[in-house]
Structures are given as C-alpha cells and as structure tokens.
Design a protein around this motif. Structure first.
Motif, PDB file in Angstrom:
ATOM      1  N   GLN A 117       0.827  -1.200   0.000  1.00 32.99           N
ATOM      2  CA  GLN A 117       0.000   0.000   0.000  1.00 32.99           C
ATOM      3  C   GLN A 117       0.863   1.252   0.000  1.00 32.99           C
ATOM      4  OE1 GLN A 117      -3.540   0.183   2.614  1.00 32.99           O
ATOM      5  NE2 GLN A 117      -2.699   2.108   3.388  1.00 32.99           N
ATOM      6  N   TYR A 118       1.972   1.191   0.732  1.00 31.98           N
ATOM      7  CA  TYR A 118       2.900   2.318   0.766  1.00 31.98           C
ATOM      8  C   TYR A 118       3.452   2.600  -0.638  1.00 31.98           C
ATOM      9  CZ  TYR A 118       7.454   4.584   1.536  1.00 31.98           C
ATOM     10  OH  TYR A 118       8.552   5.402   1.462  1.00 31.98           O
ATOM     11  N   VAL A 119       3.840   1.551  -1.350  1.00 33.52           N
ATOM     12  CA  VAL A 119       4.372   1.717  -2.708  1.00 33.52           C
ATOM     13  C   VAL A 119       3.283   2.263  -3.629  1.00 33.52           C
ATOM     14  CG1 VAL A 119       5.371   0.535  -4.693  1.00 33.52           C
ATOM     15  CG2 VAL A 119       6.106  -0.079  -2.382  1.00 33.52           C
ATOM     16  N   ASN A 131      10.649  -4.790 -11.529  1.00 31.38           N
ATOM     17  CA  ASN A 131       9.862  -4.155 -10.477  1.00 31.38           C
ATOM     18  C   ASN A 131       8.633  -4.966 -10.084  1.00 31.38           C
ATOM     19  OD1 ASN A 131      11.297  -1.679 -10.056  1.00 31.38           O
ATOM     20  ND2 ASN A 131      10.473  -0.887 -11.973  1.00 31.38           N
ATOM     21  N   ILE A 132       7.990  -5.616 -11.051  1.00 35.51           N
ATOM     22  CA  ILE A 132       6.713  -6.270 -10.776  1.00 35.51           C
ATOM     23  C   ILE A 132       6.913  -7.516  -9.911  1.00 35.51           C
ATOM     24  CG2 ILE A 132       4.593  -7.186 -11.794  1.00 35.51           C
ATOM     25  CD1 ILE A 132       5.176  -4.164 -12.277  1.00 35.51           C
ATOM     26  N   THR A 133       8.055  -8.184 -10.058  1.00 35.28           N
ATOM     27  CA  THR A 133       8.339  -9.310  -9.171  1.00 35.28           C
ATOM     28  C   THR A 133       8.401  -8.844  -7.723  1.00 35.28           C
ATOM     29  OG1 THR A 133       9.557 -10.475 -10.905  1.00 35.28           O
ATOM     30  CG2 THR A 133      10.007 -11.132  -8.637  1.00 35.28           C
ATOM     31  N   LEU A 134       9.075  -7.722  -7.486  1.00 28.39           N
ATOM     32  CA  LEU A 134       9.141  -7.163  -6.132  1.00 28.39           C
ATOM     33  C   LEU A 134       7.745  -6.818  -5.626  1.00 28.39           C
ATOM     34  CD1 LEU A 134      10.609  -5.947  -3.684  1.00 28.39           C
ATOM     35  CD2 LEU A 134      10.912  -3.852  -5.008  1.00 28.39           C
ATOM     36  N   LEU A 135       6.936  -6.167  -6.463  1.00 24.22           N
ATOM     37  CA  LEU A 135       5.591  -5.808  -6.050  1.00 24.22           C
ATOM     38  C   LEU A 135       4.756  -7.056  -5.764  1.00 24.22           C
ATOM     39  CD1 LEU A 135       3.607  -3.448  -5.624  1.00 24.22           C
ATOM     40  CD2 LEU A 135       2.925  -3.713  -8.017  1.00 24.22           C
ATOM     41  N   GLY A 136       4.928  -8.099  -6.600  1.00 24.95           N
ATOM     42  CA  GLY A 136       4.204  -9.343  -6.363  1.00 24.95           C
ATOM     43  C   GLY A 136       4.562  -9.976  -5.029  1.00 24.95           C
ATOM     44  N   ARG A 137       5.822  -9.911  -4.663  1.00 24.33           N
ATOM     45  CA  ARG A 137       6.228 -10.445  -3.360  1.00 24.33           C
ATOM     46  C   ARG A 137       5.622  -9.639  -2.229  1.00 24.33           C
ATOM     47  NH1 ARG A 137      12.406 -11.377  -5.417  1.00 24.33           N
ATOM     48  NH2 ARG A 137      12.098 -13.505  -6.227  1.00 24.33           N
ATOM     49  N   LEU A 138       5.572  -8.323  -2.401  1.00 23.99           N
ATOM     50  CA  LEU A 138       4.951  -7.478  -1.385  1.00 23.99           C
ATOM     51  C   LEU A 138       3.470  -7.791  -1.235  1.00 23.99           C
ATOM     52  CD1 LEU A 138       6.577  -4.002  -2.209  1.00 23.99           C
ATOM     53  CD2 LEU A 138       7.172  -5.549  -0.335  1.00 23.99           C
ATOM     54  N   GLN A 139       2.831  -8.231  -2.336  1.00 24.30           N
ATOM     55  CA  GLN A 139       1.407  -8.571  -2.296  1.00 24.30           C
ATOM     56  C   GLN A 139       1.163 -10.055  -2.010  1.00 24.30           C
ATOM     57  OE1 GLN A 139      -0.907  -7.203  -5.659  1.00 24.30           O
ATOM     58  NE2 GLN A 139       0.243  -5.298  -5.818  1.00 24.30           N
ATOM     59  N   SER A 140       2.229 -10.816  -1.769  1.00 30.12           N
ATOM     60  CA  SER A 140       2.124 -12.257  -1.495  1.00 30.12           C
ATOM     61  C   SER A 140       1.455 -13.014  -2.635  1.00 30.12           C
ATOM     62  CB  SER A 140       1.371 -12.507  -0.178  1.00 30.12           C
ATOM     63  OG  SER A 140       2.027 -11.892   0.895  1.00 30.12           O
ATOM     64  N   TRP A 141       1.877 -12.714  -3.878  1.00 28.41           N
ATOM     65  CA  TRP A 141       1.362 -13.456  -5.022  1.00 28.41           C
ATOM     66  C   TRP A 141       1.751 -14.931  -4.911  1.00 28.41           C
ATOM     67  CZ3 TRP A 141       2.698 -10.138  -9.985  1.00 28.41           C
ATOM     68  CH2 TRP A 141       1.903  -8.985  -9.986  1.00 28.41           C
ATOM     69  N   PRO A 142       0.928 -15.819  -5.455  1.00 32.45           N
ATOM     70  CA  PRO A 142       1.305 -17.240  -5.480  1.00 32.45           C
ATOM     71  C   PRO A 142       2.528 -17.457  -6.356  1.00 32.45           C
ATOM     72  CG  PRO A 142      -0.660 -16.862  -6.806  1.00 32.45           C
ATOM     73  CD  PRO A 142      -0.393 -15.581  -6.076  1.00 32.45           C
ATOM     74  N   SER A 143       3.214 -18.571  -6.126  1.00 37.00           N
ATOM     75  CA  SER A 143       4.489 -18.823  -6.805  1.00 37.00           C
ATOM     76  C   SER A 143       4.340 -18.850  -8.316  1.00 37.00           C
ATOM     77  CB  SER A 143       5.097 -20.143  -6.316  1.00 37.00           C
ATOM     78  OG  SER A 143       4.210 -21.229  -6.565  1.00 37.00           O
ATOM     79  N   GLU A 144       3.209 -19.357  -8.835  1.00 37.65           N
ATOM     80  CA  GLU A 144       3.052 -19.427 -10.286  1.00 37.65           C
ATOM     81  C   GLU A 144       3.013 -18.025 -10.900  1.00 37.65           C
ATOM     82  OE1 GLU A 144      -1.122 -20.440  -8.557  1.00 37.65           O
ATOM     83  OE2 GLU A 144       0.991 -20.854  -8.094  1.00 37.65           O
ATOM     84  N   ALA A 145       2.433 -17.056 -10.180  1.00 39.82           N
ATOM     85  CA  ALA A 145       2.406 -15.687 -10.694  1.00 39.82           C
ATOM     86  C   ALA A 145       3.763 -15.016 -10.566  1.00 39.82           C
ATOM     87  CB  ALA A 145       1.344 -14.874  -9.958  1.00 39.82           C
TER      88      ALA A 145
END
Length: 406
Positions: free
Chosen positions: A31-33, A121-135
């Motif tokens: 949310q901060y990002v 950048n999107i990989t970092l954002l996905g980790r911050l959002q706890s995306w599943p491993s496939e995403a």
C-alpha cells in the motif's frame, strides 16, 4: 505505465526492515508503494459550472488504459490512494474502461533504453502482495491474476461492474446505463506481449481468461519485437507476426503503445483491422521519447485506429487539465476528431493533476477551447465506444474460466 519506482522499492525494503515481516504479509508495504507511485497533485477542488456538469453527466465516458488491477487495492471503496476505484468511477461518470495487466517492468526503467534482462519491479511488487508462486514465476499467470481481480469485483458488485467480452455484452451495458444504471463495462487487456511467456498457445489462454486487448511491447524488447524504449529498435519478429495474425483471427485488439516505430510500421503493413495506441502523447506538442510523431498518428488514424491521450508529464508535458486539453486539441488537428480518445494511464505509476472522479474538469477545458458538444462527446468516449462495438468479438463470450473460479 510511467517512470521507475526503484527508489520507492528501496524505501519499501527499508520500511519492511523497520516495521517487521508482519507488515509485509498484511500488505502495508504494498500500500505504501501504491500510494507513493500513483499520485494526484494537491489542488483546490475544481470549480465546475452547472452547465458543464450537466453536459458531462450526459456524456458516455470511456478510457483506453487503466492499471489499477496491478496494485491489489480494495477498489470497492473510495480511497485517497491512487487515481481510481469504483465510487470514483461513478463520480466521474465513466461507463467503459479498459483495464490492463502489467506483468514486467525493468528496474531503473527510462524512456530512452532498457534491457530486457534488468531486474523486474513487478516481481518485487508481487512479493509485497504475497502473489502465489506461479504468478511470481510466469508472466502469463500475472496477467490472469490481475484479470481475476476484475472478475472478483464483478462478482461482489454485479449491478455495478460487468466484464465485457463481446460487442453484444458491451451494448447491454450501454443500454443499462441509458436507463439510469451506473454499471461500468470493463474490458481486460495486458501491457506487453511478454505476458505470453514466448508461447503462442498463451494467446488462447489469455483470451479464454477474458482478455480482449494486448499491447505488443512495454519498456523493453521482447520475443515479439522491439520496444520504443528497448535496445534493438527492431520491428516485428516472425513470432510477433504470428501473434498478431492470431490476434486478428480471434478479433483481439492490437495495442502499439510502447512499440518501436519499426513495429508500428510492420503492424500497419500486415493488419486488416484497426489498431490502438492506448496511452501516449504527440511529439508535436510534447517532444519526449515517449510520444508519437505526427506521421505515425496520421498512419494509425488513416486505418481507423485510435490515439489515446495520456495525462502524465512525459505524455502531455503540462499535466494540468488545460495542458491535457492542449494535447487533445493538437491530436485532433493531426488525426481528426474521430481518432482521438482518452488514454489516461491512471494508476500506472504516474502523477496526474486530477483523478478519475474529476473528469468534468477536462470537459470544461475542452469547452473553453471551443469544442462543440458533439466533439467533446467523441473524444470523451464515443470514439472508443464505436471502436469497441465494431472491433470486439462478435460471437458469444469465451468460457469464463476466471470468472467461475471466483
């Protein structure tokens, strides 16, 4: 999508260290990002005349490019974060919106040149959002994950949101709005053909997942061809030509925003259907590396295509409502009134001078320029609506695998 958020990403990492891993899991840092990247400059409320508001309320507003699905934000409720959410769509009288998924964006990206191998950048954002491993591991899964967010919103608010796949479905929403509904027609797309993961079969997967528009490039060269901001500046590859041919067969809309001049030329030479540039500016009024030449604009519009005018600095130079109206006026002088549309790039990691609830100020600025009501209606939505009613698939909607999973 706009400029890099490398510094914000580094700041987020520092913030995680300060507040602990629990904040990461709850999405506080994401949310901060989001709040740091999708900015509306502070301003006093715009004064809209009663006549302007009445005109704006009669318009059918449509926009070619919005990235809000990337952020994982709760867009059911009105927020001070970013540019758009469901209540603000209603306040702005927006009836048709193309929602694009963002699947990769190079760290340190710039408008001149980027490497496809740069950290993402999107990989970092996905980790911050706890995306599943496939995403986290597959770009096609990232596109489908963001598409599922719109289907989830539709399921939660079926009277307010409809994910549209065909001309018939779009017309049904337009008919409902003509009878007083505030329902939004949402069309799904993706920003850059790297979302195919280099596999032609993924055109069908994304189509079956609801996507009806695909950009060919983003900020770097990919397997389809050269980016405007890549290293090669090349045209379409053989794979890229195969993808464009299949998209035409499936009546998917080709978007050449971020594509190299050579790719745009190749696409125009081989397509039989009109194309779009979903979010851009014109060099003739704002000479930045992001924008199109007058010659490119004329070529795209001559084929029935649309030019979506963006609201951020590299697209408009002057991001004030008057500055955006200046860009629209210039585009109309080059392409004609029927080829110019809105391409806001709201929630695309950009700074704007108004959010989606404040669209009436743009209507007012166009009135000040002497645009007629019919001309304002064309730019603010009718051109997009006509284009979609002619170019979305005609048949029944595809199996809604994503919709049924929510």
């Amino acid at each position: 999508m706009g400029i890099s958020y490398l510094k914000v990403g580094l700041g987020a990492i520092v913030l995680v260290a300060a507040v602990g891993y629990g904040a990461l899991r709850t999405g506080y840092v994401a949310q901060y990002v989001d709040n740091s990247r999708n900015v509306v400059v502070e301003h006093e409320p715009y004064a809209i005349s009663s006549d302007t508001q009445a005109l704006h309320d009669r318009l059918r507003i449509a926009d070619l490019h919005n990235d809000v699905l990337l952020w994982g934000r709760n867009i059911s409720d009105e927020s001070s974060i970013g540019h758009s959410d469901l209540p603000r769509f209603v306040k702005g009288n927006v009836g048709v919106q193309i929602f694009t998924s963002v699947t990769k964006s190079p760290r340190g990206q710039n408008y001149e040149k980027n490497s496809a191998e740069a950290a993402d950048n999107i990989t970092l954002l996905g980790r911050l959002q706890s995306w599943p491993s496939e995403a986290l591991n597959k770009l096609s899964e990232r596109a489908l994950l963001q598409a599922r967010r719109l289907y989830a919103l539709e399921k939660k608010h079926p009277e307010q949101v409809k994910v549209v796949h065909t001309q018939e479905e779009l017309q049904a929403v337009l008919d409902a709005r003509a009878n007083g509904s505030t329902m939004i027609a949402g069309i799904l797309g993706t920003e850059g053909g790297h979302a195919l993961d280099g596999d032609i079969k993924n055109v069908n997967r994304l189509y079956d997942g609801g996507l009806r528009l695909m950009g060919l490039q983003h900020f770097f060269d990919n397997k389809l061809g050269g980016s405007l901001h890549g290293q090669s500046k090349a045209g379409l590859t053989d794979f890229g030509k195969e993808v464009v041919q299949l998209m035409e067969q499936k009546e998917m809309i080709v978007d050449v925003a971020h594509s190299s001049p050579a790719v745009i030329e190749d696409v125009l030479a081989m397509t039989t259907r009109p194309i779009v540039v979903s979010h851009t500016g014109l060099k003739g009024i704002c000479d930045t590396p992001r924008n199109l030449t007058d010659e490119q604009v004329r070529a795209i519009s001559a084929n029935g295509g649309l030019i979506g005018i963006g609201f951020w600095d590299a697209a408009a130079c002057d991001i004030s409502p008057k500055g955006v109206a200046d860009s629209i006026e210039y585009a109309v002088s080059i392409a004609g009134i029927n080829s110019v549309a809105l391409g806001s790039d709201f929630d695309g990691s950009v700074t704007t001078a108004f959010d989606i609830s404040e669209y009436a100020i743009l209507t007012q600025e166009l009135l000040k320029k002497g645009f007629t009501e019919d001309q304002i209606a064309a730019v603010m939505g009718e051109n997009i609506i006509k284009f979609l009613l002619e170019n979305l698939p005609q048949g029944e909607s595809a199996e809604e695998n994503l919709a049924s999973s929510n």
